[in-house]
Design a protein around this motif. Structure first.
Motif, PDB file in Angstrom:
ATOM      1  N   SER A   1      15.926  -1.784  -4.505  1.00  0.00           N
ATOM      2  CA  SER A   1      17.205  -2.108  -3.837  1.00  0.00           C
ATOM      3  C   SER A   1      17.054  -2.097  -2.317  1.00  0.00           C
ATOM      4  O   SER A   1      17.605  -2.971  -1.622  1.00  0.00           O
ATOM      5  CB  SER A   1      18.293  -1.115  -4.261  1.00  0.00           C
ATOM      6  OG  SER A   1      18.531  -1.214  -5.633  1.00  0.00           O
ATOM      7  N   MET A   2      16.322  -1.127  -1.813  1.00  0.00           N
ATOM      8  CA  MET A   2      16.098  -1.041  -0.362  1.00  0.00           C
ATOM      9  C   MET A   2      15.316  -2.263   0.131  1.00  0.00           C
ATOM     10  O   MET A   2      15.632  -2.813   1.190  1.00  0.00           O
ATOM     11  CB  MET A   2      15.355   0.250   0.005  1.00  0.00           C
ATOM     12  CG  MET A   2      16.140   1.520  -0.281  1.00  0.00           C
ATOM     13  SD  MET A   2      17.577   1.711   0.779  1.00  0.00           S
ATOM     14  CE  MET A   2      16.793   2.156   2.296  1.00  0.00           C
ATOM     15  N   ASN A   3      14.316  -2.668  -0.618  1.00  0.00           N
ATOM     16  CA  ASN A   3      13.538  -3.852  -0.230  1.00  0.00           C
ATOM     17  C   ASN A   3      14.396  -5.113  -0.261  1.00  0.00           C
ATOM     18  O   ASN A   3      14.304  -5.965   0.627  1.00  0.00           O
ATOM     19  CB  ASN A   3      12.313  -4.017  -1.139  1.00  0.00           C
ATOM     20  CG  ASN A   3      11.172  -3.143  -0.705  1.00  0.00           C
ATOM     21  OD1 ASN A   3      10.625  -3.315   0.369  1.00  0.00           O
ATOM     22  ND2 ASN A   3      10.810  -2.181  -1.552  1.00  0.00           N
ATOM     23  N   LEU A   4      15.240  -5.244  -1.277  1.00  0.00           N
ATOM     24  CA  LEU A   4      16.137  -6.398  -1.356  1.00  0.00           C
ATOM     25  C   LEU A   4      17.131  -6.390  -0.191  1.00  0.00           C
ATOM     26  O   LEU A   4      17.390  -7.430   0.422  1.00  0.00           O
ATOM     27  CB  LEU A   4      16.877  -6.414  -2.693  1.00  0.00           C
ATOM     28  CG  LEU A   4      16.016  -6.678  -3.931  1.00  0.00           C
ATOM     29  CD1 LEU A   4      16.820  -6.428  -5.202  1.00  0.00           C
ATOM     30  CD2 LEU A   4      15.442  -8.079  -3.900  1.00  0.00           C
ATOM     31  N   ALA A   5      17.685  -5.209   0.106  1.00  0.00           N
ATOM     32  CA  ALA A   5      18.625  -5.097   1.222  1.00  0.00           C
ATOM     33  C   ALA A   5      17.930  -5.417   2.546  1.00  0.00           C
ATOM     34  O   ALA A   5      18.501  -6.081   3.418  1.00  0.00           O
ATOM     35  CB  ALA A   5      19.243  -3.707   1.260  1.00  0.00           C
TER      36      ALA A   5
END
Length: 145
Positions: free
Chosen positions: A60-64
């Motif tokens: 999720s952090m990478n996508l954000a």
């Protein structure tokens, strides 16, 4: 209202049925992107050592991160575009002013040429009269001798 499109996609080896108002091709592109990000994360050793919750958070952090980088780039490009549009507007405005000035100068030149022609005609007429008067005086002098 637009119809929802439903499509089956494979994410992390599992089949999911998803739907949305976007095209089926777009929904597939999203699934491909998610799979690419998951593969990118799986390729790091630390990711594989984390719990499921930790891995989900990292994904999720990478996508954000990708989202905010793309958003910032879009905002930067939008600002550059707006600046270029203002510069273009200014150049167009200057061009219109220059064209108007050229037209005014042409009109002034044309009006001035008409006045100069009249002045030249008047001046030429006076010179002819002076020349005729001199000739009259000279011919009068000739007769007296």
């Amino acid at each position: 209202m637009a119809m929802k499109n439903a499509v089956e996609v494979v994410v992390d080896g599992r089949v999911y049925k998803i739907s949305g108002y976007e095209s089926q091709e777009y929904l597939h592109q999203i699934a491909v992107y998610i799979n690419e990000k998951m593969n990118e994360c799986h390729s790091t050793e630390n990711y594989r050592k984390q719990s499921g919750d930790q891995r989900q958070l990292m994904l999720s952090m990478n996508l954000a991160d990708d989202y905010f980088k793309a958003k910032n780039q879009a905002e930067k490009l939008t600002a550059e575009l707006e600046k270029k549009e203002r510069e273009l507007y200014s150049v167009r405005h200057d061009l219109i002013e220059a064209r108007l000035e050229i037209e005014n100068l042409k009109k002034e030149k044309k009006a001035g040429s008409g006045q100069n022609n009249r002045r030249n005609e008047q001046h030429a007429g006076k010179q002819n009269n002076v020349g005729n008067n001199v000739n009259s005086v000279n011919s009068g002098n000739n007769t007296q001798r």
